[in-house]
Design an enzyme around this catalytic site. Structure first.
Site, PDB file in Angstrom:
ATOM      1  N   MET A  30       0.855  -1.196   0.000  1.00  0.00           N
ATOM      2  CA  MET A  30       0.000   0.000   0.000  1.00  0.00           C
ATOM      3  C   MET A  30       0.889   1.243   0.000  1.00  0.00           C
ATOM      4  SD  MET A  30      -3.417  -1.045   2.014  1.00  0.00           S
ATOM      5  CE  MET A  30      -2.836  -0.844   3.670  1.00  0.00           C
ATOM      6  N   TYR A  32       4.207   3.881   0.756  1.00  0.00           N
ATOM      7  CA  TYR A  32       4.975   4.429   1.881  1.00  0.00           C
ATOM      8  C   TYR A  32       5.979   3.366   2.335  1.00  0.00           C
ATOM      9  CZ  TYR A  32       5.901   8.328   4.872  1.00  0.00           C
ATOM     10  OH  TYR A  32       6.510   9.413   5.433  1.00  0.00           O
ATOM     11  N   GLY A  36      11.067  -3.128   5.412  1.00  0.00           N
ATOM     12  CA  GLY A  36      10.349  -4.409   5.378  1.00  0.00           C
ATOM     13  C   GLY A  36       9.948  -4.732   3.939  1.00  0.00           C
ATOM     14  N   HIS A  37       9.374  -3.720   3.245  1.00  0.00           N
ATOM     15  CA  HIS A  37       8.991  -3.941   1.834  1.00  0.00           C
ATOM     16  C   HIS A  37      10.233  -4.218   0.980  1.00  0.00           C
ATOM     17  CE1 HIS A  37       5.601  -1.105   3.058  1.00  0.00           C
ATOM     18  NE2 HIS A  37       4.968  -2.191   2.666  1.00  0.00           N
ATOM     19  N   GLN A  61     -10.211  -2.569   2.598  1.00  0.00           N
ATOM     20  CA  GLN A  61      -9.710  -3.263   3.788  1.00  0.00           C
ATOM     21  C   GLN A  61      -9.635  -2.358   5.017  1.00  0.00           C
ATOM     22  OE1 GLN A  61      -5.885  -4.210   1.677  1.00  0.00           O
ATOM     23  NE2 GLN A  61      -4.993  -3.917   3.700  1.00  0.00           N
ATOM     24  N   GLY A 147       5.224 -10.038   4.266  1.00  0.00           N
ATOM     25  CA  GLY A 147       5.971  -9.922   5.517  1.00  0.00           C
ATOM     26  C   GLY A 147       5.235 -10.606   6.656  1.00  0.00           C
ATOM     27  N   GLN A 153      -2.334 -12.161   7.987  1.00  0.00           N
ATOM     28  CA  GLN A 153      -2.528 -11.955   6.545  1.00  0.00           C
ATOM     29  C   GLN A 153      -1.875 -13.099   5.752  1.00  0.00           C
ATOM     30  OE1 GLN A 153      -2.612  -8.084   4.305  1.00  0.00           O
ATOM     31  NE2 GLN A 153      -0.469  -8.554   3.989  1.00  0.00           N
ATOM     32  N   VAL A 176      11.196  -7.322   9.556  1.00  0.00           N
ATOM     33  CA  VAL A 176      12.387  -6.463   9.654  1.00  0.00           C
ATOM     34  C   VAL A 176      12.128  -5.471  10.784  1.00  0.00           C
ATOM     35  CG1 VAL A 176      13.841  -4.803   8.431  1.00  0.00           C
ATOM     36  CG2 VAL A 176      12.829  -6.724   7.188  1.00  0.00           C
TER      37      VAL A 176
HETATM   38  O1  PAF Z   1      -0.080  -5.764   3.584  1.00  0.00           O
HETATM   39  C1  PAF Z   1      -0.540  -4.850   2.872  1.00  0.00           C
HETATM   40  O2  PAF Z   1       0.068  -3.800   2.698  1.00  0.00           O
HETATM   41  C2  PAF Z   1      -1.928  -5.026   2.248  1.00  0.00           C
HETATM   42  O3  PAF Z   1      -2.784  -5.706   3.096  1.00  0.00           O
HETATM   43  C3  PAF Z   1      -1.862  -5.693   0.867  1.00  0.00           C
HETATM   44  C4  PAF Z   1      -1.335  -7.107   0.957  1.00  0.00           C
HETATM   45  C5  PAF Z   1      -1.006  -4.865  -0.060  1.00  0.00           C
HETATM   46  C6  PAF Z   1      -3.281  -5.758   0.269  1.00  0.00           C
HETATM   47  O4  PAF Z   1      -3.806  -4.490   0.103  1.00  0.00           O
END
Ligand code: PAF
Length: 291
Positions: A30, A32, A36-37, A61, A147, A153, A176
């Site tokens: 999402m 930013y 971790g990403h 969500q 992650g 999730q 991380v």
């Molecule tokens: O983990 C996230 O950032 C969100 O839940 C995802 C997996 C991108 C779905 O919108």
């Protein structure tokens, strides 16, 4: 690095990489972006011919408009960061592109969804399932990276690909952390200075739970009590939940054969923090978390 804003354009790219028989790693985000990403992207780059990152703040969500409005966004910063990584495509659709009409299909969970974050954020995982089903179809990855900070999730996404036969390998990547142990999260920027100081107690609380497991065995209530007691003493934020469940099935019936998750969530004024340890019944980290 191609920035793609429409599903049609993404479909065109997809047909060409599919024809070439390439392995495609997908990192849904999402935005930013934080380390971790970037770790997920590194893992994808290492193991695939192509990496696709999506940036989409998925309104479905969020169960509170204020949470959606306050979610940090900075696409320019994200693009700059991604230039330093070997990302082939950024898929960056807007809400109209992803949800052009009101939906007829609703996805729901029969288990794994009514505990932890699913309990305190009703509708959240249904929204995650929906957007990921769409993104998985649009991108058609061979591998998708998630992650483990959001361990529920990961459990829900594993169920999604198994139950609906998505031919995608889900790769969970260990959390991380900042130097003081706080799990990296886009939401950390919303912490006030004192809250940020306090936030390092989340991981300490998890260590208290782990110690209880090692010293007293698999006694779920005792583990939960020890973590709760620690948090009550050390944080002023509101404890959203403390739980200890089987992983990834997320049931409260746990036995020695199960992996278990000890999970916490604490709410501050503008940020809700979550963290967890996934352990075997001896207290060993399953995903090579720090010891
Ligand atoms: O983990 C996230 O950032 C969100 O839940 C995802 C997996 C991108 C779905 O919108």
């Amino acid at each position: 690095m191609n920035i793609i804003e429409t599903i049609d354009q993404m479909n065109n790219e997809k047909y060409s990489y599919q024809q070439e028989g390439k392995s495609v790693g997908f990192v849904p985000t999402m935005g930013y972006l934080h380390e971790g990403h970037l770790k997920l992207i590194e893992e994808s780059n290492k193991n695939n011919d192509i990496t696709v990152v999506s940036i989409f703040v998925n309104p479905k969500q969020f169960n509170q408009q204020s949470d959606l409005d306050g979610y940090p966004r900075d696409i320019t910063r994200d693009q700059e960061l991604l230039k330093q990584y070997d990302v082939d495509y950024i898929f960056y659709p807007d809400s109209k592109e992803m949800y052009p009409t009101s939906l007829t299909i609703d996805l729901s969970l029969s288990s794994r969804g009514n505990v932890l974050c699913g309990k305190t954020r009703p509708g959240h995982f249904e929204g995650v399932l929906l957007v990921l089903s769409k993104l998985f179809h649009i991108v058609s990855p061979t591998h998708a990276y998630f992650g483990l900070k959001d361990a529920q999730q990961v459990a829900v996404v594993k169920a999604l690909v198994e139950d609906l036969n998505f031919n995608i390998q889900i790769i969970p990547v260990p959390t991380v952390r900042e130097k003081d142990g706080l799990a990296k999260s886009s939401r950390n920027v919303n912490l006030e200075p004192l809250e940020r100081e306090e936030a390092s107690h989340l991981i300490k609380a998890l260590y208290v739970g782990r110690k209880c497991l090692i010293e007293h065995g698999l006694k779920r209530n005792e583990i939960i009590r020890s973590v709760n007691d620690y948090l009550n003493k050390h944080v002023t934020g509101q404890i959203d939940y403390v739980d200890c469940l089987s992983y990834p099935t997320l049931s409260n019936e746990i036995t020695e054969n199960h992996a278990i998750i000890i999970a916490v969530a604490v709410k501050y004024k503008k940020a809700r923090l979550i963290d967890n340890f996934i352990l075997n019944s001896n207290g060993d980290f399953i995903y090579k978390e720090r010891n």
